[in-house]
Motif scaffolding. Sequence first.
Motif, short mmCIF file in Angstrom:
data_model
loop_
_atom_site.label_atom_id
_atom_site.label_comp_id
_atom_site.label_asym_id
_atom_site.label_seq_id
_atom_site.Cartn_x
_atom_site.Cartn_y
_atom_site.Cartn_z
N GLN A 65 0.83 -1.21 0.00
CA GLN A 65 0.00 0.00 0.00
C GLN A 65 0.86 1.26 0.00
OE1 GLN A 65 -2.68 -1.50 3.38
NE2 GLN A 65 -4.06 -0.15 2.25
N ALA A 66 1.93 1.25 0.81
CA ALA A 66 2.81 2.41 0.87
C ALA A 66 3.51 2.62 -0.47
CB ALA A 66 3.83 2.24 1.99
N ILE A 67 3.96 1.53 -1.08
CA ILE A 67 4.61 1.63 -2.40
C ILE A 67 3.63 2.19 -3.42
CG2 ILE A 67 5.59 0.27 -4.29
CD1 ILE A 67 6.77 -1.60 -2.16
N GLY A 68 2.37 1.76 -3.33
CA GLY A 68 1.36 2.25 -4.25
C GLY A 68 1.13 3.76 -4.15
N THR A 73 10.06 2.83 0.98
CA THR A 73 9.85 1.77 1.96
C THR A 73 11.10 0.92 2.13
OG1 THR A 73 9.07 0.07 0.40
CG2 THR A 73 7.43 1.62 1.24
N GLY A 74 11.21 0.32 3.30
CA GLY A 74 12.27 -0.64 3.58
C GLY A 74 11.77 -1.62 4.61
N LYS A 75 12.29 -2.83 4.59
CA LYS A 75 11.83 -3.85 5.52
C LYS A 75 13.02 -4.60 6.10
CE LYS A 75 9.12 -8.09 5.88
NZ LYS A 75 8.45 -9.17 5.14
N ILE A 76 12.93 -4.92 7.39
CA ILE A 76 13.96 -5.73 8.04
C ILE A 76 13.28 -6.81 8.87
CG2 ILE A 76 15.57 -3.77 8.15
CD1 ILE A 76 15.00 -3.61 11.14
N GLU A 77 14.04 -7.85 9.15
CA GLU A 77 13.60 -8.89 10.09
C GLU A 77 14.58 -8.90 11.24
OE1 GLU A 77 13.35 -13.72 10.32
OE2 GLU A 77 12.48 -12.75 8.54
N ALA A 78 14.10 -8.52 12.41
CA ALA A 78 14.97 -8.44 13.59
C ALA A 78 15.44 -9.82 14.00
CB ALA A 78 14.23 -7.76 14.74
N ARG A 79 16.64 -9.86 14.56
CA ARG A 79 17.21 -11.11 15.07
C ARG A 79 17.74 -10.87 16.47
NH1 ARG A 79 20.91 -13.01 9.89
NH2 ARG A 79 19.20 -13.15 8.35
N PRO A 80 17.64 -11.87 17.33
CA PRO A 80 18.17 -11.70 18.69
C PRO A 80 19.66 -11.39 18.66
CG PRO A 80 16.84 -13.69 18.53
CD PRO A 80 17.03 -13.20 17.13
N ASP A 81 20.07 -10.47 19.50
CA ASP A 81 21.48 -10.13 19.67
C ASP A 81 22.11 -9.49 18.43
OD1 ASP A 81 21.34 -11.31 22.24
OD2 ASP A 81 21.75 -13.28 21.38
N GLN A 82 21.29 -9.00 17.50
CA GLN A 82 21.83 -8.28 16.35
C GLN A 82 21.38 -6.83 16.42
OE1 GLN A 82 20.01 -8.68 12.41
NE2 GLN A 82 22.04 -8.94 11.52
N SER A 83 22.35 -5.92 16.38
CA SER A 83 22.02 -4.51 16.43
C SER A 83 21.19 -4.10 15.21
CB SER A 83 23.31 -3.68 16.48
OG SER A 83 23.02 -2.30 16.31
N ARG A 97 16.51 5.54 -1.87
CA ARG A 97 16.78 5.34 -3.29
C ARG A 97 15.49 5.41 -4.10
NH1 ARG A 97 20.19 0.73 -2.33
NH2 ARG A 97 18.59 -0.53 -3.36
N GLU A 98 14.38 4.95 -3.53
CA GLU A 98 13.10 5.02 -4.23
C GLU A 98 12.64 6.47 -4.42
OE1 GLU A 98 10.55 2.62 -1.85
OE2 GLU A 98 11.48 0.72 -2.45
N LEU A 99 13.08 7.35 -3.52
CA LEU A 99 12.66 8.76 -3.59
C LEU A 99 13.61 9.62 -4.40
CD1 LEU A 99 11.68 9.31 0.17
CD2 LEU A 99 10.22 8.55 -1.70
N THR A 100 14.85 9.19 -4.54
CA THR A 100 15.90 10.03 -5.15
C THR A 100 15.53 10.57 -6.54
OG1 THR A 100 17.62 8.92 -3.87
CG2 THR A 100 18.31 10.08 -5.86
N PRO A 101 14.99 9.74 -7.45
CA PRO A 101 14.70 10.28 -8.80
C PRO A 101 13.71 11.43 -8.80
CG PRO A 101 14.66 7.87 -8.81
CD PRO A 101 14.71 8.30 -7.38
N VAL A 172 6.04 13.09 0.01
CA VAL A 172 5.52 11.77 0.40
C VAL A 172 6.10 11.42 1.77
CG1 VAL A 172 5.14 10.92 -1.94
CG2 VAL A 172 7.38 10.63 -0.87
N GLY A 173 6.18 10.14 2.08
CA GLY A 173 6.72 9.72 3.36
C GLY A 173 7.59 8.49 3.21
N ILE A 174 8.11 8.02 4.33
CA ILE A 174 8.89 6.79 4.39
C ILE A 174 8.22 5.86 5.39
CG2 ILE A 174 11.06 5.78 5.20
CD1 ILE A 174 12.52 8.16 4.04
N ALA A 175 8.12 4.60 5.03
CA ALA A 175 7.56 3.58 5.92
C ALA A 175 8.60 2.49 6.11
CB ALA A 175 6.27 3.00 5.36
N LEU A 176 8.96 2.22 7.37
CA LEU A 176 9.90 1.16 7.71
C LEU A 176 9.13 0.02 8.35
CD1 LEU A 176 12.85 3.26 9.19
CD2 LEU A 176 12.76 2.16 6.95
#
Length: 398
Positions: A65-68, A73-83, A97-101, A172-176
């Motif tokens: 939806q945000a991309i639309g 946008t960016g997505k991560i998957e958290a892991r234990p003991d990883q900063s 990078r999606e916003l730069t152009p 626009v905005g950024i969604a993480l």
Amino acid sequence: MDPVRNPYAPGAGQRPPELAGRDRELQQFDVVLERIARGRPERSLVLTGLRGVGKTVLLNALRSQAIGRMWGTGKIEARPDQSLRRPLASALHMAVRELTPRHRDPDRVDGFLGVLKAFALRSAGNDAKLRDRWQPGIDAPAATGRADTGDIEVDLVELLVDAAGVARDVGVGIALFVDEMQDIPAPDVSALCAACHELSQQGLPLVVVGAGLPHLPAVLSASKSYSERLFRYVRIDRLDREAADRALVAPAEDEGVTYEAAALDALYAATEGYPYFVQAYGKVTWDNAPTDPIGADDVRMAAPEAEAELAVGFFGSRYERATPAEREYLRAMAALSDDTHGVVPTSDVATYLGRKPSSLSPARDSLIKKGLVYSAERGTIAFTVPHFGIYLRKHATV
């Protein structure tokens, strides 16, 4: 039935052909995006629920939806003991990078990328050897004096404020999007809450959407007392009967196949509306049904195969990760829990095993860290996986 045309998709995070029962959450997020785009105040969003209820699928749908709306946008998957530094830097780099152009001032974007690179490079200490330094792949020289103190809370606040400024320039905005959010280390959880607080106070167009297990609100509350007001919490639960039927019927109708009412009754009784189970049973039932329409007998014939697949892939793989002491704790929970909520007092587990509660703390804490159980509230414990107690009572003997 032709297995090649089988429409069902029982996979980890794999979007089903019909995303049933989540219309309300999708509509609400559209409102959030529109309000932020208009400069209205909005809270970040946190999805919570057991494993297999479709949190990751919904997270990906919200990202779409945000991309639309042309957001970064960016997505991560958290892991234990990883900063958070490295994965968050990569996700934010992708978003910008999606916003730069569309940005009119390349120097402003380059300036932010320099801040982002400085933030990322702090994942290694100043005295780290060159081979141990992570290179984030950002084509800009690292800036100094911004988001580079080494204090994750100070740096993350500055970084996200600057990122939101770049998005605002473009209109626009950024969604993480953060999956498995309960696994973020405590200092980074505190930093993320502080950053979201600052973004909210300034009305900046950056939103964090997290997904995690049911105890995630308690994790956030323990880091910052104001987190209860900082996020909007949405509990993702099993599908009601209407939605579960739609998840099965709509994809089948697209293939010209129908279900008898008794078959849908049997499938809901077996799955209780848990989305992963709906897809798993739907797939096996389709493959075993000889003709259209699919009937209750087809469901009964397919049920043992579906249960066997779940026992190996969904339940068994998790049970195998537990140590002997942890398995003993899980089996005690299964013996004491009901199949509706599965919440068990920790004192009852100790009594059942004939042990002191303190002696069981290491096993319980390790199970929580592995994501097999969670503390629903003080003094209680529950499975993170629906029907896990049923599986343990049937299959787990050692």
